[in-house]
Structures are given as structure tokens and as C-alpha cells.
Design a protein around this motif. Structure first.
Motif, PDB file in Angstrom:
ATOM      1  N   ARG A  77      65.035  11.673  33.127  1.00  0.00           N
ATOM      2  CA  ARG A  77      64.098  12.013  34.199  1.00  0.00           C
ATOM      3  C   ARG A  77      64.007  10.849  35.188  1.00  0.00           C
ATOM      4  N   PRO A  78      64.192  11.131  36.488  1.00  0.00           N
ATOM      5  CA  PRO A  78      64.062  10.043  37.467  1.00  0.00           C
ATOM      6  C   PRO A  78      62.611   9.581  37.545  1.00  0.00           C
ATOM      7  N   GLU A  79      62.442   8.318  37.880  1.00  0.00           N
ATOM      8  CA  GLU A  79      61.093   7.766  38.006  1.00  0.00           C
ATOM      9  C   GLU A  79      60.415   8.365  39.237  1.00  0.00           C
ATOM     10  N   ALA A  80      59.242   8.897  39.019  1.00  0.00           N
ATOM     11  CA  ALA A  80      58.510   9.555  40.104  1.00  0.00           C
ATOM     12  C   ALA A  80      57.887   8.521  41.034  1.00  0.00           C
ATOM     13  N   ALA A  81      57.864   8.871  42.312  1.00  0.00           N
ATOM     14  CA  ALA A  81      57.185   8.019  43.280  1.00  0.00           C
ATOM     15  C   ALA A  81      55.684   8.271  43.167  1.00  0.00           C
ATOM     16  N   HIS A  82      54.926   7.234  43.142  1.00  0.00           N
ATOM     17  CA  HIS A  82      53.481   7.368  42.985  1.00  0.00           C
ATOM     18  C   HIS A  82      52.810   7.494  44.340  1.00  0.00           C
ATOM     19  N   GLY A  83      51.881   8.431  44.419  1.00  0.00           N
ATOM     20  CA  GLY A  83      51.118   8.648  45.641  1.00  0.00           C
ATOM     21  C   GLY A  83      49.955   7.671  45.708  1.00  0.00           C
ATOM     22  N   PRO A  84      49.069   7.894  46.622  1.00  0.00           N
ATOM     23  CA  PRO A  84      47.904   7.022  46.748  1.00  0.00           C
ATOM     24  C   PRO A  84      46.994   7.173  45.540  1.00  0.00           C
ATOM     25  N   ASP A  85      46.199   6.150  45.291  1.00  0.00           N
ATOM     26  CA  ASP A  85      45.257   6.150  44.180  1.00  0.00           C
ATOM     27  C   ASP A  85      44.253   7.282  44.362  1.00  0.00           C
ATOM     28  N   PRO A  86      44.230   8.281  43.471  1.00  0.00           N
ATOM     29  CA  PRO A  86      43.334   9.426  43.646  1.00  0.00           C
ATOM     30  C   PRO A  86      41.859   9.054  43.679  1.00  0.00           C
ATOM     31  N   SER A  87      41.475   7.975  42.996  1.00  0.00           N
ATOM     32  CA  SER A  87      40.062   7.594  43.007  1.00  0.00           C
ATOM     33  C   SER A  87      39.631   7.082  44.371  1.00  0.00           C
ATOM     34  N   SER A  88      40.555   6.608  45.167  1.00  0.00           N
ATOM     35  CA  SER A  88      40.191   6.084  46.490  1.00  0.00           C
ATOM     36  C   SER A  88      40.230   7.145  47.580  1.00  0.00           C
ATOM     37  N   VAL A  89      40.848   8.269  47.297  1.00  0.00           N
ATOM     38  CA  VAL A  89      40.953   9.319  48.309  1.00  0.00           C
ATOM     39  C   VAL A  89      40.606  10.665  47.663  1.00  0.00           C
ATOM     40  N   ALA A  90      39.317  10.955  47.576  1.00  0.00           N
ATOM     41  CA  ALA A  90      38.853  12.176  46.911  1.00  0.00           C
ATOM     42  C   ALA A  90      39.345  13.426  47.625  1.00  0.00           C
ATOM     43  N   LEU A  91      39.384  13.392  48.924  1.00  0.00           N
ATOM     44  CA  LEU A  91      39.825  14.564  49.672  1.00  0.00           C
ATOM     45  C   LEU A  91      41.274  14.899  49.371  1.00  0.00           C
ATOM     46  N   VAL A  92      42.146  13.904  49.375  1.00  0.00           N
ATOM     47  CA  VAL A  92      43.555  14.141  49.104  1.00  0.00           C
ATOM     48  C   VAL A  92      43.724  14.661  47.684  1.00  0.00           C
ATOM     49  N   ASP A  93      42.972  14.101  46.759  1.00  0.00           N
ATOM     50  CA  ASP A  93      43.025  14.543  45.371  1.00  0.00           C
ATOM     51  C   ASP A  93      42.625  16.011  45.268  1.00  0.00           C
ATOM     52  N   ALA A  94      41.555  16.390  45.950  1.00  0.00           N
ATOM     53  CA  ALA A  94      41.101  17.778  45.919  1.00  0.00           C
ATOM     54  C   ALA A  94      42.108  18.692  46.617  1.00  0.00           C
ATOM     55  N   LEU A  95      42.693  18.241  47.720  1.00  0.00           N
ATOM     56  CA  LEU A  95      43.671  19.057  48.439  1.00  0.00           C
ATOM     57  C   LEU A  95      44.915  19.321  47.598  1.00  0.00           C
ATOM     58  N   ARG A  96      45.235  18.416  46.703  1.00  0.00           N
ATOM     59  CA  ARG A  96      46.400  18.605  45.842  1.00  0.00           C
ATOM     60  C   ARG A  96      46.232  19.797  44.906  1.00  0.00           C
ATOM     61  N   LEU A  97      45.007  20.221  44.692  1.00  0.00           N
ATOM     62  CA  LEU A  97      44.738  21.351  43.808  1.00  0.00           C
ATOM     63  C   LEU A  97      45.049  22.690  44.479  1.00  0.00           C
ATOM     64  N   LEU A  98      45.165  22.662  45.784  1.00  0.00           N
ATOM     65  CA  LEU A  98      45.436  23.896  46.542  1.00  0.00           C
ATOM     66  C   LEU A  98      46.929  24.188  46.568  1.00  0.00           C
ATOM     67  N   SER A  99      47.243  25.428  46.845  1.00  0.00           N
ATOM     68  CA  SER A  99      48.650  25.775  47.065  1.00  0.00           C
ATOM     69  C   SER A  99      49.100  25.105  48.363  1.00  0.00           C
ATOM     70  N   GLU A 100      50.385  24.987  48.546  1.00  0.00           N
ATOM     71  CA  GLU A 100      50.928  24.344  49.747  1.00  0.00           C
ATOM     72  C   GLU A 100      50.436  25.037  51.009  1.00  0.00           C
TER      73      GLU A 100
END
Length: 164
Positions: free
Chosen positions: A88-111
């Protein structure tokens, strides 16, 4: 659009566009890359871009399409990597979810829900403008907005609102 007008357009809109695409993708570095690439493409057609025609929407759409193409390419590369025994290739890490609640919540939605919600609530586009930019019917946009709100509500409600 003249060279000076394009430079002014870039200076005025690049920060907003990166923020908008970041919310759609959840990856700040990816957003910066695709927005810059979209502006490079816009520079090549600056004579055909007009302020009244919405050059920001054009750049945002190109950036979104570039991001989608990169996702597909990475997914195919990962599948090929696994097929040829590379693990398995090493995944690129996104921003820290604890610092960006909106982005974390948006990830739960469909594209599609995420894109429609960002275009409507962050980019402040009307339902009709979102429909035109995404190629969806206005009724479909409204449905996605309603479902996105319902899905985001429990994740973006403050603790005080929840009675905690």
C-alpha cells in the motif's frame, strides 16, 4: 482582459479561490496547486476572459476539474501499486482535523453535496448559479443543499446548542 486587469483579478481572487477549493477538497496543498494551475490556464486565455462573464467561476471550475483528475490518477496509481506487489502506498496526510472542524465535517458529505454546499454557502452563489456551474438541475441542487445541511448539523452545532 488586459495584462493589468488579469493581475488585478489574480491578486483580488486567488486567496478566496484557494479557500473555496480547500473546503471542497480538504487538502490545502492540493487546493493551492490546482488553483495556481487554473490561473496559468486562465493566463493563456486572458484575452477571452471578461469580468462580467465571471472569470472567477471559470478558474474555480478548472481548479475543481484538475483536483478530480488528480484524485483519479492517484487512485489508479495506488491500484497499480497494489497489483504489482508494492503493498500500500503511503497516504498523503491532509490538514489536522482538530484545527479545521468545518473541513472535517465536510469530509463526511458526498463529493457532490460538498461541492454544492461550498459553492452556495462559501462562494455565495445562488442556487441557479450553482446549477449552472455544476451542470445539475436547480431541484437537484436544492436537494443536495438540504441533505448537506442535515448531515452537517450535528457536527457543526456548538456544545451549548446541544445542551452540554
Amino acid at each position: 482582459m488586459t495584462d493589468d486587469e488579469f493581475e488585478e483579478f489574480y491578486a483580488h481572487s486567488v486567496k478566496d479561490l484557494v479557500g473555496q477549493v480547500y473546503l471542497m477538497t480538504g487538502d490545502l496543498h492540493e487546493a493551492q496547486d490546482v488553483v495556481q494551475e487554473a490561473f496559468v490556464r486562465a493566463w493563456g486565455r486572458r484575452a477571452r476572459l471578461r469580468h462580467e462573464a465571471g472569470p472567477e467561476a471559470w478558474v474555480r471550475t478548472v481548479a475543481w476539474r484538475l483536483a478530480v483528475s488528480r484524485w483519479r490518477r492517484r487512485r489508479r496509481a495506488g491500484e497499480a501499486w497494489q497489483l504489482h506487489g508494492g503493498g500500500r502506498p503511503e497516504a498523503a496526510h491532509g490538514p489536522d482535523p482538530s484545527s479545521v472542524a468545518l473541513v472535517d465535517a465536510l469530509r463526511l458529505l458526498s463529493e457532490r453535496q460538498r461541492r454544492v454546499a461550498v459553492l452556495h454557502y462559501v462562494c455565495d452563489l445562488t442556487v441557479e448559479q450553482v446549477a449552472a456551474e455544476t451542470g445539475l438541475a436547480t431541484g437537484t441542487v436544492k436537494t443536495h443543499l438540504s441533505r448537506a445541511r442535515a448531515a452537517l448539523r450535528p457536527h457543526l452545532t456548538s456544545e451549548e446548542d446541544q445542551g452540554v
